[in-house]
Design a protein around this motif. Structure first.
Motif, PDB file in Angstrom:
ATOM      1  N   CYS A   1       0.322  -1.256  -0.240  1.00 45.82           N
ATOM      2  CA  CYS A   1       0.385   0.354   0.472  1.00 45.82           C
ATOM      3  C   CYS A   1       0.690   1.254   0.339  1.00 45.82           C
ATOM      4  O   CYS A   1       1.713   1.239   0.723  1.00 45.82           O
ATOM      5  N   LYS A   2       0.478   2.226  -0.855  1.00 47.66           N
ATOM      6  CA  LYS A   2       1.214   3.058  -0.970  1.00 47.66           C
ATOM      7  C   LYS A   2       0.312   4.656  -0.400  1.00 47.66           C
ATOM      8  O   LYS A   2      -0.913   5.160  -1.385  1.00 47.66           O
ATOM      9  N   PHE A   3       0.331   5.150   0.136  1.00 45.79           N
ATOM     10  CA  PHE A   3      -0.331   6.953   0.756  1.00 45.79           C
ATOM     11  C   PHE A   3       0.179   7.409   0.035  1.00 45.79           C
ATOM     12  O   PHE A   3       1.252   8.089   1.005  1.00 45.79           O
TER      13      PHE A   3
ATOM     14  N   VAL B   1       5.333   5.101   1.999  1.00 49.60           N
ATOM     15  CA  VAL B   1       3.974   6.860   2.296  1.00 49.60           C
ATOM     16  C   VAL B   1       5.297   7.526   2.034  1.00 49.60           C
ATOM     17  O   VAL B   1       6.633   8.460   1.248  1.00 49.60           O
ATOM     18  N   SER B   2       4.466   8.988   1.300  1.00 51.74           N
ATOM     19  CA  SER B   2       4.815  10.186   0.846  1.00 51.74           C
ATOM     20  C   SER B   2       4.676  11.297   2.199  1.00 51.74           C
ATOM     21  O   SER B   2       4.583  11.088   2.970  1.00 51.74           O
ATOM     22  N   ALA B   3       5.819  12.163   2.307  1.00 52.14           N
ATOM     23  CA  ALA B   3       5.805  13.443   3.251  1.00 52.14           C
ATOM     24  C   ALA B   3       4.458  13.940   2.797  1.00 52.14           C
ATOM     25  O   ALA B   3       3.197  13.926   2.130  1.00 52.14           O
ATOM     26  N   PRO B   4       3.963  14.076   4.594  1.00 54.72           N
ATOM     27  CA  PRO B   4       2.865  15.251   4.504  1.00 54.72           C
ATOM     28  C   PRO B   4       2.670  16.433   3.485  1.00 54.72           C
ATOM     29  O   PRO B   4       3.152  17.114   3.093  1.00 54.72           O
TER      30      PRO B   4
ATOM     31  N   ILE C   1       1.091  24.192   2.693  1.00 51.90           N
ATOM     32  CA  ILE C   1       2.189  24.324   1.751  1.00 51.90           C
ATOM     33  C   ILE C   1       2.497  22.349   1.724  1.00 51.90           C
ATOM     34  O   ILE C   1       2.728  22.549   3.261  1.00 51.90           O
ATOM     35  N   LYS C   2       3.401  22.372   0.847  1.00 53.69           N
ATOM     36  CA  LYS C   2       3.384  20.435   1.181  1.00 53.69           C
ATOM     37  C   LYS C   2       4.997  20.599   1.932  1.00 53.69           C
ATOM     38  O   LYS C   2       6.289  21.556   1.577  1.00 53.69           O
ATOM     39  N   VAL C   3       4.929  19.624   3.107  1.00 54.76           N
ATOM     40  CA  VAL C   3       6.097  19.530   4.073  1.00 54.76           C
ATOM     41  C   VAL C   3       7.368  19.675   2.232  1.00 54.76           C
ATOM     42  O   VAL C   3       8.183  19.968   2.942  1.00 54.76           O
ATOM     43  N   THR C   4       7.267  18.709   1.356  1.00 55.98           N
ATOM     44  CA  THR C   4       8.833  18.651   0.695  1.00 55.98           C
ATOM     45  C   THR C   4       8.845  19.986   0.041  1.00 55.98           C
ATOM     46  O   THR C   4       9.646  20.627  -0.238  1.00 55.98           O
ATOM     47  N   ASP C   5       8.021  20.779  -0.327  1.00 60.52           N
ATOM     48  CA  ASP C   5       7.976  22.045  -0.447  1.00 60.52           C
ATOM     49  C   ASP C   5       9.213  22.903   0.594  1.00 60.52           C
ATOM     50  O   ASP C   5       9.288  24.117  -0.123  1.00 60.52           O
TER      51      ASP C   5
ATOM     52  N   GLY D   1      10.290  14.668   4.309  1.00 61.49           N
ATOM     53  CA  GLY D   1       9.436  14.729   4.744  1.00 61.49           C
ATOM     54  C   GLY D   1       9.404  13.193   5.219  1.00 61.49           C
ATOM     55  O   GLY D   1       8.210  12.565   5.578  1.00 61.49           O
ATOM     56  N   GLU D   2       9.796  12.163   3.583  1.00 60.61           N
ATOM     57  CA  GLU D   2       9.088  11.246   3.362  1.00 60.61           C
ATOM     58  C   GLU D   2       9.503   9.698   4.802  1.00 60.61           C
ATOM     59  O   GLU D   2       9.187   9.479   4.680  1.00 60.61           O
ATOM     60  N   PHE D   3      10.978  10.229   5.320  1.00 61.82           N
ATOM     61  CA  PHE D   3      11.857   9.655   6.204  1.00 61.82           C
ATOM     62  C   PHE D   3      10.453   9.958   7.639  1.00 61.82           C
ATOM     63  O   PHE D   3      10.469   8.996   8.385  1.00 61.82           O
TER      64      PHE D   3
ATOM     65  N   GLY E   1       8.584   6.754   1.126  1.00 64.19           N
ATOM     66  CA  GLY E   1       9.146   6.871  -0.920  1.00 64.19           C
ATOM     67  C   GLY E   1       9.465   8.360  -1.430  1.00 64.19           C
ATOM     68  O   GLY E   1      10.587   8.769   0.012  1.00 64.19           O
ATOM     69  N   PHE E   2       9.897   7.710  -2.229  1.00 61.81           N
ATOM     70  CA  PHE E   2      10.551   9.236  -2.708  1.00 61.81           C
ATOM     71  C   PHE E   2      12.310   9.409  -3.492  1.00 61.81           C
ATOM     72  O   PHE E   2      12.702  10.121  -3.903  1.00 61.81           O
ATOM     73  N   TYR E   3      12.790   8.463  -2.448  1.00 62.95           N
ATOM     74  CA  TYR E   3      13.853   8.757  -2.448  1.00 62.95           C
ATOM     75  C   TYR E   3      15.191   6.334  -2.697  1.00 62.95           C
ATOM     76  O   TYR E   3      14.091   5.922  -2.253  1.00 62.95           O
TER      77      TYR E   3
ATOM     78  N   SER F   1      11.713  11.989  -9.075  1.00 57.98           N
ATOM     79  CA  SER F   1      10.861  13.510  -9.008  1.00 57.98           C
ATOM     80  C   SER F   1       9.962  13.168  -8.623  1.00 57.98           C
ATOM     81  O   SER F   1      10.133  12.030  -7.675  1.00 57.98           O
ATOM     82  N   ARG F   2       9.424  15.049  -9.315  1.00 56.50           N
ATOM     83  CA  ARG F   2       8.776  14.984  -7.916  1.00 56.50           C
ATOM     84  C   ARG F   2       7.519  14.415  -7.966  1.00 56.50           C
ATOM     85  O   ARG F   2       6.982  13.285  -9.043  1.00 56.50           O
ATOM     86  N   GLY F   3       6.374  13.393  -6.715  1.00 52.60           N
ATOM     87  CA  GLY F   3       5.548  12.753  -7.108  1.00 52.60           C
ATOM     88  C   GLY F   3       6.236  11.568  -7.281  1.00 52.60           C
ATOM     89  O   GLY F   3       5.316  10.763  -7.449  1.00 52.60           O
ATOM     90  N   GLY F   4       7.631  11.024  -7.237  1.00 53.82           N
ATOM     91  CA  GLY F   4       8.072   9.456  -6.865  1.00 53.82           C
ATOM     92  C   GLY F   4       8.210   8.507  -6.111  1.00 53.82           C
ATOM     93  O   GLY F   4       8.192   7.628  -5.723  1.00 53.82           O
ATOM     94  N   GLY F   5       7.379   8.907  -4.841  1.00 49.56           N
ATOM     95  CA  GLY F   5       6.489   8.150  -3.679  1.00 49.56           C
ATOM     96  C   GLY F   5       6.237   6.955  -4.707  1.00 49.56           C
ATOM     97  O   GLY F   5       5.831   5.950  -4.405  1.00 49.56           O
ATOM     98  N   ASP F   6       5.228   7.394  -5.875  1.00 48.51           N
ATOM     99  CA  ASP F   6       4.900   6.253  -6.443  1.00 48.51           C
ATOM    100  C   ASP F   6       5.618   5.110  -7.047  1.00 48.51           C
ATOM    101  O   ASP F   6       4.645   4.006  -7.631  1.00 48.51           O
ATOM    102  N   ILE F   7       6.391   6.039  -7.620  1.00 48.07           N
ATOM    103  CA  ILE F   7       7.928   4.582  -8.420  1.00 48.07           C
ATOM    104  C   ILE F   7       8.422   3.875  -7.019  1.00 48.07           C
ATOM    105  O   ILE F   7       8.469   2.892  -7.008  1.00 48.07           O
TER     106      ILE F   7
HETATM  107  N1  ASP Z   1       6.429  14.196  -1.671  1.00 43.82           N
HETATM  108  C1  ASP Z   1       7.532  14.083  -2.718  1.00 43.82           C
HETATM  109  C2  ASP Z   1       6.364  15.306  -3.829  1.00 43.82           C
HETATM  110  O1  ASP Z   1       6.275  16.120  -2.662  1.00 43.82           O
HETATM  111  C3  ASP Z   1       7.224  12.455  -3.582  1.00 43.82           C
HETATM  112  C4  ASP Z   1       5.433  12.024  -3.334  1.00 43.82           C
HETATM  113  O2  ASP Z   1       4.843  12.836  -2.643  1.00 43.82           O
HETATM  114  O3  ASP Z   1       5.971  11.544  -3.714  1.00 43.82           O
HETATM  115  O4  ASP Z   1       6.771  16.129  -4.584  1.00 43.82           O
END
Ligand code: ASP
Length: 440
Positions: free
Chosen positions: A6-8, A37-40, A48-52, A117-119, A170-172, A184-190
């Motif tokens: 499961c990926k959140f 998991v992704s970052a909040p 604002i997203k934690v990654t930003d 954020g993911e960590f 996720g993400f790294y 790249s951004r959104g890479g938690g899906d990968i």
């Molecule tokens: N946290 C990262 C981003 O905002 C990765 C992800 O959410 O998948 O791009």
């Protein structure tokens, strides 16, 4: 018994309460054994997203602006402490944040900073579920050229087999230089897809904030239908053209192993969602078109020359010009005496369009060369189209009835898609007309 990963995503990790909901989802099915998991992400519009925030911290550190760094890191700290408070347990978040801050300030690097954020989110999820945390750097490996090292799946398989359940950020992963490296951004899906392939899961569940893939963008077609099932290939076509529920590269790890993906809604877990599968199983009579996606901002450069078809090397010379400028093209529709190149406007800024047209003029001496700017590409995608005679007639009749002028037509050789080029301002009307023809 099946095994699910499961990926959140970010909105499913945005606050403590939703993390508790995620935990319930995981615990409701014993087959859900690995959690990524992704970052909040954003809790509300304007948040604002934690990654930003972390990218801003890294920027402030790099420019030596300590005041700015402290201000932004305080926001990251507040987000995580608030999550801990909402969960209602001491999860050791404060000490973990201190450690992260020290590492960033000692120059751990931009990717390290962005990945925290993911960590931290994965550490929290592991504590809530009371299962082990396994760091992604222990098995996700990048090669020196930045691409994923295939060794990752072997390492991941071996490592994760030691844990019946685990939470993975996720993400790294780990770069060839031994430092943290992000996708790249959104890479938690990968990352989720990599974990699914490493453990040879029976299903990769991607939990997000929508109930699956829609036949087109619901902001363009009000109340449009969701798609119960689509193939990896259809997904690739639709995400490339701007449907962005999943990162477009995230299918590669699971696709080669034939592992299905299910898109599920954390906020409506009872919804069936969308299954992304290897081969088309739906009734092609009922399901002619699977989805429609559109992207604005392209230019078509058209060259006309009598007897072009007999001139050996014509197309090669034209492509040589764009290749020299590092430009790739989207489509290359051609006729006997004409050819067009459809290129993303991003490549053509600051006079590049004029330069390459001049170079083409010199290279192939066309009778005419002209550019049509402000084109939108609209892709109609579906395996069912190949089996249903008259699909393109229906599509073009619908567009003509809606008064939409089509500038370009390209049908993929697999008959999986029909792409039309229309004026940017006709993009939404074009998608609506096609949707109404095939879905309404
Ligand atoms: N946290 C990262 C981003 O905002 C990765 C992800 O959410 O998948 O791009």
């Amino acid at each position: 018994m099946g095994l699910k990963v499961c990926k959140f995503g970010g909105t499913s990790m945005a606050d403590g309460n939703i993390i508790l909901t995620d935990a319930k989802i995981v615990q409701a099915d014993t087959e859900r054994r690995y959690v990524v998991v992704s970052a909040p992400g954003k809790r509300f519009g304007g948040d604002i997203k934690v990654t930003d925030l972390l990218y801003r911290c890294s920027g402030a550190f790099e420019t030596g602006d300590r005041k700015q760094f402290d201000e932004v890191f305080a926001k990251v700290r507040a987000r995580f402490l608030n999550i801990e408070k909402e969960i209602g347990k001491d999860l050791g978040v404060s000490a973990a944040l201190d450690d992260v801050e020290t590492q960033i300030l000692s120059g751990a690097g931009r990717d390290y900073c962005a990945s925290r954020g993911e960590f931290l989110a994965a550490r929290i999820m592991a504590a809530v579920l009371d299962i082990p945390f396994v760091d992604a750097t222990e098995f996700i490996r990048f090669k020196a050229d930045g691409t994923l090292d295939e060794e990752t799946f072997v390492l991941g398989g071996k490592l994760l087999s030691k844990y019946y359940r685990a939470v993975i950020p996720g993400f790294y992963g780990l770069g060839a230089d031994g430092k943290v490296k992000t996708f790249s951004r959104g890479g938690g899906d990968i990352s989720g897809s990599i974990v699914a392939r490493s453990v040879m899961a029976s299903l990769y569940e991607n939990w997000t904030d929508v109930s699956g893939f829609y036949a087109c963008d619901p902001r363009i077609v009000n109340g449009c239908k969701s798609i119960p099932e689509l193939t990896y290939q259809e997904l690739r076509e639709l995400s490339y053209m701007g449907a962005n529920v999943l990162h477009s590269e995230s299918i590669f790890p699971v696709r080669s192993a034939g592992i299905p993906i299910r898109i599920c809604n954390t906020f409506r877990p009872e919804d069936a969602g969308t299954y992304i599968v290897k081969s088309f199983t739906r009734d092609s009579q009922e399901c002619v078109v699977t989805g429609i996606a559109g992207k604005k901002g392209f230019t078509a450069i058209t060259l006309e020359k009598s007897m072009m078809n007999t001139e050996v090397g014509f197309v090669e010379k034209v492509l040589g010009v764009i290749g020299k400028h590092g430009i790739s093209f989207e489509h290359l529709p051609s006729g006997i005496d004409t050819m067009s190149l459809v290129i993303d406007n991003e490549y053509l800024k600051d006079g590049v369009l004029q330069t390459i047209m001049e170079e083409m003029r010199i290279a192939v001496r066309p009778d005419k060369i002209y550019a049509h700017e402000n084109i939108a590409l609209v892709a109609t995608v579906g395996h069912g189209m190949a089996k249903n005679v008259g699909t393109s007639a229906r599509l073009f009749t619908a567009l003509s009835a809606a008064g939409i002028n089509v500038n370009m037509i390209d049908q993929g050789s697999s008959e999986l898609n029909i792409i039309v080029g229309v004026e940017n301002e006709d993009c939404a009307a074009c998608i609506n007309a096609i949707y109404n023809e095939f879905f309404a």
